[in-house]
Design a protein around this motif. Structure first.
Motif, PDB file in Angstrom:
ATOM      1  N   MET A   1       1.978   5.153   4.375  1.00 31.79           N
ATOM      2  CA  MET A   1       1.186   5.475   5.549  1.00 31.79           C
ATOM      3  C   MET A   1      -0.282   5.103   5.319  1.00 31.79           C
ATOM      4  O   MET A   1      -0.933   4.605   6.225  1.00 31.79           O
ATOM      5  CB  MET A   1       1.346   6.958   5.862  1.00 31.79           C
ATOM      6  CG  MET A   1       0.696   7.330   7.165  1.00 31.79           C
ATOM      7  SD  MET A   1       1.374   6.388   8.530  1.00 31.79           S
ATOM      8  CE  MET A   1       1.624   7.614   9.713  1.00 31.79           C
ATOM      9  N   GLU A   2      -0.775   5.350   4.102  1.00 35.49           N
ATOM     10  CA  GLU A   2      -2.162   5.001   3.794  1.00 35.49           C
ATOM     11  C   GLU A   2      -2.382   3.496   3.948  1.00 35.49           C
ATOM     12  O   GLU A   2      -3.408   3.070   4.484  1.00 35.49           O
ATOM     13  CB  GLU A   2      -2.534   5.437   2.375  1.00 35.49           C
ATOM     14  CG  GLU A   2      -3.972   5.090   2.014  1.00 35.49           C
ATOM     15  CD  GLU A   2      -4.334   5.400   0.566  1.00 35.49           C
ATOM     16  OE1 GLU A   2      -5.492   5.133   0.204  1.00 35.49           O
ATOM     17  OE2 GLU A   2      -3.469   5.890  -0.195  1.00 35.49           O
ATOM     18  N   PHE A   3      -1.410   2.706   3.516  1.00 37.46           N
ATOM     19  CA  PHE A   3      -1.513   1.249   3.632  1.00 37.46           C
ATOM     20  C   PHE A   3      -1.707   0.856   5.095  1.00 37.46           C
ATOM     21  O   PHE A   3      -2.607   0.073   5.420  1.00 37.46           O
ATOM     22  CB  PHE A   3      -0.244   0.590   3.064  1.00 37.46           C
ATOM     23  CG  PHE A   3      -0.257  -0.905   3.156  1.00 37.46           C
ATOM     24  CD1 PHE A   3      -0.743  -1.673   2.113  1.00 37.46           C
ATOM     25  CD2 PHE A   3       0.216  -1.553   4.291  1.00 37.46           C
ATOM     26  CE1 PHE A   3      -0.762  -3.059   2.194  1.00 37.46           C
ATOM     27  CE2 PHE A   3       0.205  -2.936   4.382  1.00 37.46           C
ATOM     28  CZ  PHE A   3      -0.292  -3.688   3.330  1.00 37.46           C
ATOM     29  N   LEU A   4      -0.884   1.387   5.974  1.00 37.11           N
ATOM     30  CA  LEU A   4      -0.946   1.048   7.394  1.00 37.11           C
ATOM     31  C   LEU A   4      -2.284   1.467   8.006  1.00 37.11           C
ATOM     32  O   LEU A   4      -2.920   0.685   8.726  1.00 37.11           O
ATOM     33  CB  LEU A   4       0.220   1.698   8.137  1.00 37.11           C
ATOM     34  CG  LEU A   4       0.313   1.409   9.623  1.00 37.11           C
ATOM     35  CD1 LEU A   4       0.498  -0.084   9.874  1.00 37.11           C
ATOM     36  CD2 LEU A   4       1.468   2.199  10.240  1.00 37.11           C
ATOM     37  N   ARG A   6      -5.182   2.027   6.497  1.00 43.63           N
ATOM     38  CA  ARG A   6      -6.274   1.214   5.958  1.00 43.63           C
ATOM     39  C   ARG A   6      -6.235  -0.210   6.518  1.00 43.63           C
ATOM     40  O   ARG A   6      -7.272  -0.784   6.820  1.00 43.63           O
ATOM     41  CB  ARG A   6      -6.247   1.209   4.437  1.00 43.63           C
ATOM     42  CG  ARG A   6      -6.715   2.531   3.841  1.00 43.63           C
ATOM     43  CD  ARG A   6      -6.864   2.433   2.342  1.00 43.63           C
ATOM     44  NE  ARG A   6      -7.246   3.687   1.752  1.00 43.63           N
ATOM     45  CZ  ARG A   6      -8.508   4.096   1.600  1.00 43.63           C
ATOM     46  NH1 ARG A   6      -9.500   3.356   2.002  1.00 43.63           N
ATOM     47  NH2 ARG A   6      -8.756   5.262   1.031  1.00 43.63           N
ATOM     48  N   ALA A   7      -5.060  -0.793   6.661  1.00 41.89           N
ATOM     49  CA  ALA A   7      -4.954  -2.139   7.234  1.00 41.89           C
ATOM     50  C   ALA A   7      -5.489  -2.148   8.662  1.00 41.89           C
ATOM     51  O   ALA A   7      -6.243  -3.061   9.045  1.00 41.89           O
ATOM     52  CB  ALA A   7      -3.509  -2.625   7.195  1.00 41.89           C
ATOM     53  N   ILE A   8      -5.130  -1.140   9.448  1.00 43.68           N
ATOM     54  CA  ILE A   8      -5.595  -1.066  10.840  1.00 43.68           C
ATOM     55  C   ILE A   8      -7.108  -0.902  10.889  1.00 43.68           C
ATOM     56  O   ILE A   8      -7.808  -1.634  11.605  1.00 43.68           O
ATOM     57  CB  ILE A   8      -4.878   0.067  11.601  1.00 43.68           C
ATOM     58  CG1 ILE A   8      -3.407  -0.292  11.802  1.00 43.68           C
ATOM     59  CG2 ILE A   8      -5.560   0.348  12.940  1.00 43.68           C
ATOM     60  CD1 ILE A   8      -2.546   0.859  12.306  1.00 43.68           C
ATOM     61  N   VAL A   9      -7.630   0.036  10.134  1.00 45.21           N
ATOM     62  CA  VAL A   9      -9.067   0.319  10.179  1.00 45.21           C
ATOM     63  C   VAL A   9      -9.874  -0.864   9.639  1.00 45.21           C
ATOM     64  O   VAL A   9     -10.841  -1.315  10.270  1.00 45.21           O
ATOM     65  CB  VAL A   9      -9.399   1.617   9.409  1.00 45.21           C
ATOM     66  CG1 VAL A   9     -10.899   1.800   9.242  1.00 45.21           C
ATOM     67  CG2 VAL A   9      -8.785   2.816  10.125  1.00 45.21           C
ATOM     68  N   ILE A  10      -9.490  -1.389   8.493  1.00 48.25           N
ATOM     69  CA  ILE A  10     -10.240  -2.497   7.883  1.00 48.25           C
ATOM     70  C   ILE A  10     -10.117  -3.753   8.738  1.00 48.25           C
ATOM     71  O   ILE A  10     -11.108  -4.446   8.986  1.00 48.25           O
ATOM     72  CB  ILE A  10      -9.777  -2.731   6.431  1.00 48.25           C
ATOM     73  CG1 ILE A  10     -10.172  -1.529   5.556  1.00 48.25           C
ATOM     74  CG2 ILE A  10     -10.352  -4.026   5.873  1.00 48.25           C
ATOM     75  CD1 ILE A  10      -9.531  -1.524   4.174  1.00 48.25           C
ATOM     76  N   GLY A  11      -8.914  -4.057   9.220  1.00 50.46           N
ATOM     77  CA  GLY A  11      -8.725  -5.240  10.054  1.00 50.46           C
ATOM     78  C   GLY A  11      -9.465  -5.145  11.375  1.00 50.46           C
ATOM     79  O   GLY A  11     -10.086  -6.116  11.818  1.00 50.46           O
ATOM     80  N   HIS A  73      -5.722 -11.053  19.096  1.00 55.19           N
ATOM     81  CA  HIS A  73      -6.893 -11.242  18.240  1.00 55.19           C
ATOM     82  C   HIS A  73      -7.021 -10.086  17.235  1.00 55.19           C
ATOM     83  O   HIS A  73      -7.180 -10.313  16.032  1.00 55.19           O
ATOM     84  CB  HIS A  73      -8.119 -11.338  19.154  1.00 55.19           C
ATOM     85  CG  HIS A  73      -9.444 -11.369  18.513  1.00 55.19           C
ATOM     86  ND1 HIS A  73      -9.795 -12.281  17.541  1.00 55.19           N
ATOM     87  CD2 HIS A  73     -10.553 -10.621  18.738  1.00 55.19           C
ATOM     88  CE1 HIS A  73     -11.056 -12.086  17.193  1.00 55.19           C
ATOM     89  NE2 HIS A  73     -11.535 -11.074  17.895  1.00 55.19           N
ATOM     90  N   TYR A  74      -6.935  -8.847  17.712  1.00 48.90           N
ATOM     91  CA  TYR A  74      -7.058  -7.692  16.820  1.00 48.90           C
ATOM     92  C   TYR A  74      -5.823  -7.526  15.938  1.00 48.90           C
ATOM     93  O   TYR A  74      -5.947  -7.162  14.767  1.00 48.90           O
ATOM     94  CB  TYR A  74      -7.389  -6.418  17.608  1.00 48.90           C
ATOM     95  CG  TYR A  74      -8.886  -6.303  17.787  1.00 48.90           C
ATOM     96  CD1 TYR A  74      -9.655  -5.554  16.917  1.00 48.90           C
ATOM     97  CD2 TYR A  74      -9.539  -7.015  18.790  1.00 48.90           C
ATOM     98  CE1 TYR A  74     -11.044  -5.486  17.044  1.00 48.90           C
ATOM     99  CE2 TYR A  74     -10.917  -6.964  18.933  1.00 48.90           C
ATOM    100  CZ  TYR A  74     -11.665  -6.192  18.052  1.00 48.90           C
ATOM    101  OH  TYR A  74     -13.037  -6.142  18.170  1.00 48.90           O
ATOM    102  N   ALA A  75      -4.641  -7.843  16.463  1.00 54.10           N
ATOM    103  CA  ALA A  75      -3.424  -7.755  15.645  1.00 54.10           C
ATOM    104  C   ALA A  75      -3.484  -8.736  14.472  1.00 54.10           C
ATOM    105  O   ALA A  75      -3.086  -8.393  13.354  1.00 54.10           O
ATOM    106  CB  ALA A  75      -2.188  -8.025  16.505  1.00 54.10           C
TER     107      ALA A  75
END
Length: 158
Positions: A1-4, A6-11, A73-75
């Motif tokens: 869950m942390e991976f997802l 962090r990927a969303i927030v950082i991306g 674009h955001y994805a």
């Protein structure tokens, strides 16, 4: 869950910085703002099985293509952040360094040059455009800005 998360927030953070950069280019240098409707149209046609277009501007319009383009674009920005985290691990997001972000930023220029631009009818690395070298330079600079966004967002959220 942390991976997802962090990927969303950082991306998303990195993509937002890229969008701010595009606004700066528009206001300071008069460069046109990105038209995310065209990548949205391309993506919608891709989902229907058509990868390449002679000219995406002449392709059949798609309902909500601007919204699709912005979401795409955001994805993609989130996907690139996920790639960074997959390669360098969650530890990178807790103690980020610029090198991995820069590597991902520069390598992902290839996605635009070899997937998106040819698919939309601009040719490999915008080779069919009269201002191809300007577009290429802006692609590289934009992806460096995106890399700064990856690194900066990771720093802010560690």
């Amino acid at each position: 869950m942390e991976f997802l998360i962090r990927a969303i927030v950082i991306g998303a953070g990195a993509t937002l910085l890229l969008d701010i950069w595009a606004q700066v280019l528009q206001r300071v240098a008069g460069w046109p703002a990105p038209n995310w409707a065209m990548p949205g149209r391309w993506f919608a046609h891709l989902l229907r099985g058509q990868f390449a277009h002679e000219d995406i501007g002449r392709a059949q319009p798609v309902a909500n293509e601007l919204a699709i383009g912005w979401a795409f674009h955001y994805a993609v920005g989130i996907l690139f952040a996920a790639v960074l985290l997959a390669l360098w691990g969650l530890g990178w997001s807790r103690s980020p360094t610029f090198g991995p972000a820069l590597i991902v930023g520069l390598v992902t220029v290839g996605c635009g040059w070899f997937i998106l631009q040819p698919g939309m009818g601009a040719g490999i690395a915008a080779s069919k455009k009269p201002n191809a070298w300007t577009i290429r330079a802006l692609n590289i600079v934009g992806h460096i800005v995106f890399a700064i966004g990856l690194y900066g967002t990771a720093l802010l959220t560690r």
